[in-house]
Enzyme design. Structure first.
Site, PDB file in Angstrom:
ATOM      1  CG  HIS A  49     -41.773  31.812 -70.062  1.00  0.00           C
ATOM      2  ND1 HIS A  49     -41.862  33.177 -69.891  1.00  0.00           N
ATOM      3  CD2 HIS A  49     -41.863  31.598 -71.403  1.00  0.00           C
ATOM      4  CE1 HIS A  49     -42.005  33.761 -71.063  1.00  0.00           C
ATOM      5  NE2 HIS A  49     -42.019  32.838 -71.990  1.00  0.00           N
ATOM      6  CB  SER A  50     -38.232  33.247 -71.245  1.00  0.00           C
ATOM      7  OG  SER A  50     -37.414  34.099 -71.987  1.00  0.00           O
ATOM      8  CG  MET A  51     -34.006  34.922 -66.783  1.00  0.00           C
ATOM      9  SD  MET A  51     -34.148  36.517 -65.943  1.00  0.00           S
ATOM     10  CE  MET A  51     -35.549  36.207 -64.851  1.00  0.00           C
ATOM     11  CB  ILE A  69     -42.309  27.481 -71.545  1.00  0.00           C
ATOM     12  CG1 ILE A  69     -43.121  26.408 -70.802  1.00  0.00           C
ATOM     13  CG2 ILE A  69     -43.175  28.173 -72.593  1.00  0.00           C
ATOM     14  CD1 ILE A  69     -44.205  26.978 -69.902  1.00  0.00           C
TER      15      ILE A  69
END
Length: 279
Positions: free
Chosen positions: A97-99, A121
């Site tokens: 997710h993200s990072m 994501i």
């Protein structure tokens, strides 16, 4: 579900593990300033997998990096490789997710033989510097690093205060999600409650990859990729060029914001898609 410890040569990482003994391993990598608990909602629906939600260095229950070390994103790639080698994970599926999605895609690019599938994501690569502004941005990052040494953060008087702050941050989350994140993400002493995360994580990177370097990494990914985007999530309008570099990419847009995987409905839809495609 239980906590597991990975004692690497240079630091110790911790994770929440479930489904031990299942043939397929999913390693989940959280976003910036989140922790392994951000995958609690998804975990409910991924019971057929050995699911390892990792606290990245400086987050949750994992160690902070030693003084003088950096939090450059590729350091997480190195940590992940060390973890997999140490515990005999020859080939895994990555969920980020993200990072964490940026870490996952870089790992999949550098070590394609170690990744079965890649699920991302709300993220598909690290942020970059504008090359024209590079000297200015690097100078600002160095000065912020010096100022941080003199900065102290005021602790929260109680857990409820920390939960309310987490619920109303830039990307709001539900109370249940905030409670999960706070439970794993704060420490308590005589002054009150404060975040466990390393304060150095708040600093901008002095050195970052260029867009051409990120593109080159995306092009090197061999695993099939699923990208889940929230309809109210980050602005991906300028990301088409990055998407074009991925040979096997499916983009799925779902209701929710940047933390859509922590909400019940989109989490179920993401997990259902993973169950249907990861065979």
């Amino acid at each position: 579900m239980h906590e597991v410890t990975y004692a690497l040569d240079h630091l110790t990482l911790r994770a929440i593990e479930s489904g031990q003994g299942q043939p397929e391993t999913i390693i989940a990598l959280h976003g910036w300033l989140d922790n392994a608990s951000s995958f609690n909602e998804l975990r409910k629906h991924l019971t057929n997998f050995h699911f390892v939600a990792l606290d990245l260095a400086g987050h949750g229950h994992s160690d902070h990096r030693p003084p003088g070390d950096t939090y450059y994103i590729w350091e997480n790639v190195s940590d992940l490789l060390s973890l997999m080698d140490l515990h005999g994970y020859n080939k895994v599926t990555l969920l980020g997710h993200s990072m964490g999605a940026s870490v996952a895609v870089l790992f999949a690019a550098l070590f394609p033989e170690r990744v079965n599938r890649l699920y991302m994501i709300e993220g598909m690569g690290p942020p970059v510097y504008d090359e024209k502004k590079l000297p200015q941005l690097m100078a600002e990052a160095i000065l912020k690093q010096k100022r941080l040494k003199r900065r102290t953060l005021r602790p929260y008087p109680d857990l409820e205060s920390a939960i309310k702050v987490r619920m109303t941050s830039r990307w709001p989350v539900s109370r249940q999600s905030a409670e999960w994140l706070v439970e794993r993400g704060v420490k308590h002493d005589e002054t009150g409650y404060s975040w466990c995360s390393d304060h150095r994580l708040m600093l901008p990177s002095i050195n970052r990859m260029t867009e051409k370097q990120v593109m080159s990494c995306l092009k090197a990914v061999k695993a099939p990729v699923r990208l889940y985007l929230g309809l109210d999530g980050i602005d991906m309008s300028d990301a088409q060029a990055r998407m074009d570099q991925l040979e096997k990419l499916d983009v799925i847009r779902l209701p929710g914001n940047h933390h859509l995987h922590m909400d019940a409905e989109p989490a179920l839809r993401i997990a259902t898609d993973i169950n249907n495609t990861l065979v």
